[in-house]
Design an enzyme around this catalytic site. Structure first.
Site, PDB file in Angstrom:
ATOM      1  N   ARG A  57       6.419   8.461   6.764  1.00  0.00           N
ATOM      2  CA  ARG A  57       6.928   9.831   6.513  1.00  0.00           C
ATOM      3  C   ARG A  57       6.795  10.625   7.762  1.00  0.00           C
ATOM      4  O   ARG A  57       5.906  10.293   8.576  1.00  0.00           O
ATOM      5  CB  ARG A  57       5.947  10.722   5.381  1.00  0.00           C
ATOM      6  CG  ARG A  57       6.205  10.593   3.862  1.00  0.00           C
ATOM      7  CD  ARG A  57       7.497  11.213   3.568  1.00  0.00           C
ATOM      8  NE  ARG A  57       7.682  11.048   2.199  1.00  0.00           N
ATOM      9  CZ  ARG A  57       8.265  10.156   1.669  1.00  0.00           C
ATOM     10  NH1 ARG A  57       8.888   9.242   2.399  1.00  0.00           N
ATOM     11  NH2 ARG A  57       8.514   9.949   0.323  1.00  0.00           N
ATOM     12  N   HIS A 104      16.058   7.885   7.739  1.00  0.00           N
ATOM     13  CA  HIS A 104      15.123   7.763   6.439  1.00  0.00           C
ATOM     14  C   HIS A 104      15.831   6.819   5.502  1.00  0.00           C
ATOM     15  O   HIS A 104      16.245   7.109   4.480  1.00  0.00           O
ATOM     16  CB  HIS A 104      14.825   9.209   5.913  1.00  0.00           C
ATOM     17  CG  HIS A 104      13.710   9.164   4.743  1.00  0.00           C
ATOM     18  ND1 HIS A 104      12.992  10.193   4.720  1.00  0.00           N
ATOM     19  CD2 HIS A 104      13.255   8.196   3.970  1.00  0.00           C
ATOM     20  CE1 HIS A 104      12.042   9.652   3.843  1.00  0.00           C
ATOM     21  NE2 HIS A 104      12.322   8.552   3.483  1.00  0.00           N
TER      22      HIS A 104
HETATM   23  P1  NDP Z   1       0.847   3.068  -1.778  1.00  0.00           P
HETATM   24  O1  NDP Z   1       0.070   4.305  -2.594  1.00  0.00           O
HETATM   25  O2  NDP Z   1       0.894   1.911  -2.624  1.00  0.00           O
HETATM   26  O3  NDP Z   1      -0.225   2.880  -0.394  1.00  0.00           O
HETATM   27  C1  NDP Z   1      -0.717   3.817   0.461  1.00  0.00           C
HETATM   28  C2  NDP Z   1      -1.673   3.133   1.346  1.00  0.00           C
HETATM   29  O4  NDP Z   1      -2.076   4.025   2.475  1.00  0.00           O
HETATM   30  C3  NDP Z   1      -2.793   2.409   0.771  1.00  0.00           C
HETATM   31  O5  NDP Z   1      -3.261   1.245   1.415  1.00  0.00           O
HETATM   32  C4  NDP Z   1      -3.938   3.522   1.000  1.00  0.00           C
HETATM   33  O6  NDP Z   1      -5.166   3.186   1.011  1.00  0.00           O
HETATM   34  C5  NDP Z   1      -3.383   3.950   2.331  1.00  0.00           C
HETATM   35  N1  NDP Z   1      -3.899   5.423   2.732  1.00  0.00           N
HETATM   36  C6  NDP Z   1      -3.862   6.603   2.046  1.00  0.00           C
HETATM   37  N2  NDP Z   1      -4.515   7.644   2.546  1.00  0.00           N
HETATM   38  C7  NDP Z   1      -5.063   7.117   3.758  1.00  0.00           C
HETATM   39  C8  NDP Z   1      -5.974   7.535   4.533  1.00  0.00           C
HETATM   40  N3  NDP Z   1      -6.166   8.738   4.649  1.00  0.00           N
HETATM   41  N4  NDP Z   1      -6.416   6.724   5.462  1.00  0.00           N
HETATM   42  C9  NDP Z   1      -6.212   5.299   5.480  1.00  0.00           C
HETATM   43  N5  NDP Z   1      -5.498   4.870   4.421  1.00  0.00           N
HETATM   44  C10 NDP Z   1      -4.661   5.821   3.633  1.00  0.00           C
HETATM   45  O7  NDP Z   1       1.991   3.664  -1.043  1.00  0.00           O
HETATM   46  P2  NDP Z   1       3.380   2.746  -1.044  1.00  0.00           P
HETATM   47  O8  NDP Z   1       2.880   1.492  -0.102  1.00  0.00           O
HETATM   48  O9  NDP Z   1       4.255   2.598  -2.132  1.00  0.00           O
HETATM   49  O10 NDP Z   1       4.250   3.730  -0.080  1.00  0.00           O
HETATM   50  C11 NDP Z   1       3.597   4.181   1.135  1.00  0.00           C
HETATM   51  C12 NDP Z   1       4.748   5.421   1.459  1.00  0.00           C
HETATM   52  O11 NDP Z   1       5.800   4.830   2.146  1.00  0.00           O
HETATM   53  C13 NDP Z   1       5.224   6.354   0.398  1.00  0.00           C
HETATM   54  O12 NDP Z   1       4.203   7.160   0.385  1.00  0.00           O
HETATM   55  C14 NDP Z   1       6.293   6.882   1.307  1.00  0.00           C
HETATM   56  O13 NDP Z   1       5.658   8.059   2.157  1.00  0.00           O
HETATM   57  C15 NDP Z   1       6.740   6.006   2.135  1.00  0.00           C
HETATM   58  N6  NDP Z   1       8.116   5.299   2.039  1.00  0.00           N
HETATM   59  C16 NDP Z   1       8.963   5.598   2.605  1.00  0.00           C
HETATM   60  C17 NDP Z   1      10.274   5.014   2.478  1.00  0.00           C
HETATM   61  C18 NDP Z   1      11.600   5.050   3.670  1.00  0.00           C
HETATM   62  O14 NDP Z   1      12.644   4.791   3.098  1.00  0.00           O
HETATM   63  N7  NDP Z   1      10.957   5.340   4.674  1.00  0.00           N
HETATM   64  C19 NDP Z   1      10.660   4.406   1.385  1.00  0.00           C
HETATM   65  C20 NDP Z   1       9.407   4.171   0.469  1.00  0.00           C
HETATM   66  C21 NDP Z   1       8.332   4.778   0.634  1.00  0.00           C
HETATM   67  P3  NDP Z   1      -5.963   2.693  -0.227  1.00  0.00           P
HETATM   68  O15 NDP Z   1      -5.400   1.297  -0.418  1.00  0.00           O
HETATM   69  O16 NDP Z   1      -7.399   2.743   0.110  1.00  0.00           O
HETATM   70  O17 NDP Z   1      -5.504   3.369  -1.362  1.00  0.00           O
HETATM   71  C1  OXD Z   2      10.273   7.069  -0.826  1.00  0.00           C
HETATM   72  C2  OXD Z   2      11.227   7.209   0.128  1.00  0.00           C
HETATM   73  O1  OXD Z   2       9.095   7.717  -0.760  1.00  0.00           O
HETATM   74  O2  OXD Z   2      12.550   6.700   0.093  1.00  0.00           O
HETATM   75  O3  OXD Z   2      10.507   6.245  -1.893  1.00  0.00           O
HETATM   76  O4  OXD Z   2      10.988   7.944   1.134  1.00  0.00           O
END
Ligand code: NDP
Ligand code: OXD
Length: 316
Positions: free
Chosen positions: A231, A279
């Site tokens: 993000r 994005h």
């Molecule tokens: P998940 O919820 O599966 O994974 C999030 C990861 O981040 C987990 O490993 C989590 O840790 C870690 N995390 C969260 N908070 C912290 C913190 N404070 N410190 C350290 N690690 C942290 O999410 P996804 O993998 O499905 O997606 C990740 C992000 O990708 C989405 O939230 C979105 O913002 C972004 N995204 C962007 C897209 C784009 O087109 N640019 C498309 C899709 C998604 P833990 O394993 O311990 O829970």
């Molecule tokens: C998502 C994105 O969060 O597209 O899936 O950013």
């Protein structure tokens, strides 16, 4: 079950045309695009992307909110958010798109894409030294569904992988770090930083100059690299520019920005060391995501628990 007996959906999307989502959802359920008047008790589910603030507060019988993306910061941005489960996207199709983006960008930096593009404009024939992937450590911040899928793909190409998450985890072939105490050791062992974190109160602004300073800069890449597909508000655009300009960072691939669309005035657009995508790293495809959403609603109505429900306390 007849279409009438099934719970009704509000589709609330801003920023792009919801038509395809509407068509696919309404093949099985009644779907409306705006709540009816001040309050609409007929709505059971909301399917949303950056819903207009206050929209969901008008739905007294809402049972669940479905984000059409993996991220849910856009849902939480609504101050009137009702206290119902929020379901996010977890799907192979989305992970595949993201893994392709991460592999593409890591390989482009590793294989000196910026340098070759610059050479080509000057018709310069020069072959820089090449390092094998195993000489490079890619650090993935956010080892969730998308981070783990990207790690698998990068591992298969031969990169060394570090992963950082909130809670400790074990992933085969990945050196894992977690929590505040694991962050600096993770960065110190990372040449290419891939950010796949969710935006939460804790992660906002985490990609700042101080963090970028901790990245390793000893390798054949000629400097540290940042790839952010998580993000935009995780990063400070100005800190990235500073780091690029003073050599803290060699290059960056940015899919997300503090303000989106990236303002035309942003120096990131023309920066020779920055690769910009709008994005678009992993686009939610209704052809793949609507069917599992509808199945979840059907199962929920038969009494099954919802899957991929967001932890409201953690914010993701
Ligand atoms: P998940 O919820 O599966 O994974 C999030 C990861 O981040 C987990 O490993 C989590 O840790 C870690 N995390 C969260 N908070 C912290 C913190 N404070 N410190 C350290 N690690 C942290 O999410 P996804 O993998 O499905 O997606 C990740 C992000 O990708 C989405 O939230 C979105 O913002 C972004 N995204 C962007 C897209 C784009 O087109 N640019 C498309 C899709 C998604 P833990 O394993 O311990 O829970
Ligand atoms: C998502 C994105 O969060 O597209 O899936 O950013």
């Amino acid at each position: 079950m007849s279409t009438k007996a099934k719970g009704k959906i509000l589709l609330s999307i801003t920023g792009f045309n919801p038509q395809r989502w509407y068509e696919l959802l309404s093949a099985e359920r009644e779907v409306v695009l705006e709540p009816d008047g001040a309050a609409d008790p007929s709505i059971d589910y909301a399917v949303v992307w950056k819903q207009k603030p206050g929209t969901l507060a008008k739905l007294p019988n809402l049972k669940a909110i479905f984000s059409i993306g993996a991220g849910v910061d856009h849902v939480f941005a609504d101050p009137g958010l009702p206290d119902v489960p929020i379901v996010r996207v977890v799907a192979d199709n989305l992970s595949q798109h993201m893994s392709e983006y991460v592999l593409w960008r890591v390989l482009d930096h590793h294989r000196q894409g910026q340098l070759y593009r610059a050479q080509q404009t000057k018709k310069a024939w020069h072959e820089p030294p090449q390092r094998p992937a195993e000489d490079i450590s890619v650090g993935i911040m956010g080892m969730g569904n998308l981070g783990r899928a990207a790690a698998d793909v990068l591992k298969a190409v031969g990169f060394r992988i570090n992963g950082w998450s909130r809670r400790p985890q074990e992933v085969t072939g990945v050196t894992t770090f977690s929590g505040d105490s694991g962050l600096v050791p993770f960065l110190n062992a990372t040449d290419i930083l891939v950010v796949l974190l969710p935006l939460t109160d804790t992660t906002k602004g985490i990609i700042n100059y101080g963090l970028l300073k901790e990245l390793r800069r000893r390798n054949g890449l000629g400097g540290a690299v940042l790839i952010n597909a998580g993000r935009g508000k995780l990063q400070r655009d100005a800190d990235i520019l500073r780091a690029l300009d003073d050599g803290t960072l060699k290059e960056a691939s940015l899919d997300v920005f503090e303000v989106e669309p990236l303002p035309k005035t942003s120096p990131l657009w023309n920066h020779p060391k920055v690769f910009v995508t709008p994005h678009a790293a992993a686009t939610s495809d209704p052809a793949h995501l609507v069917a599992p959403m509808l199945s979840q609603m059907d199962a929920f109505e038969r009494g099954a628990p919802l899957e991929n429900v967001v932890d409201r306390n953690a914010g993701y």
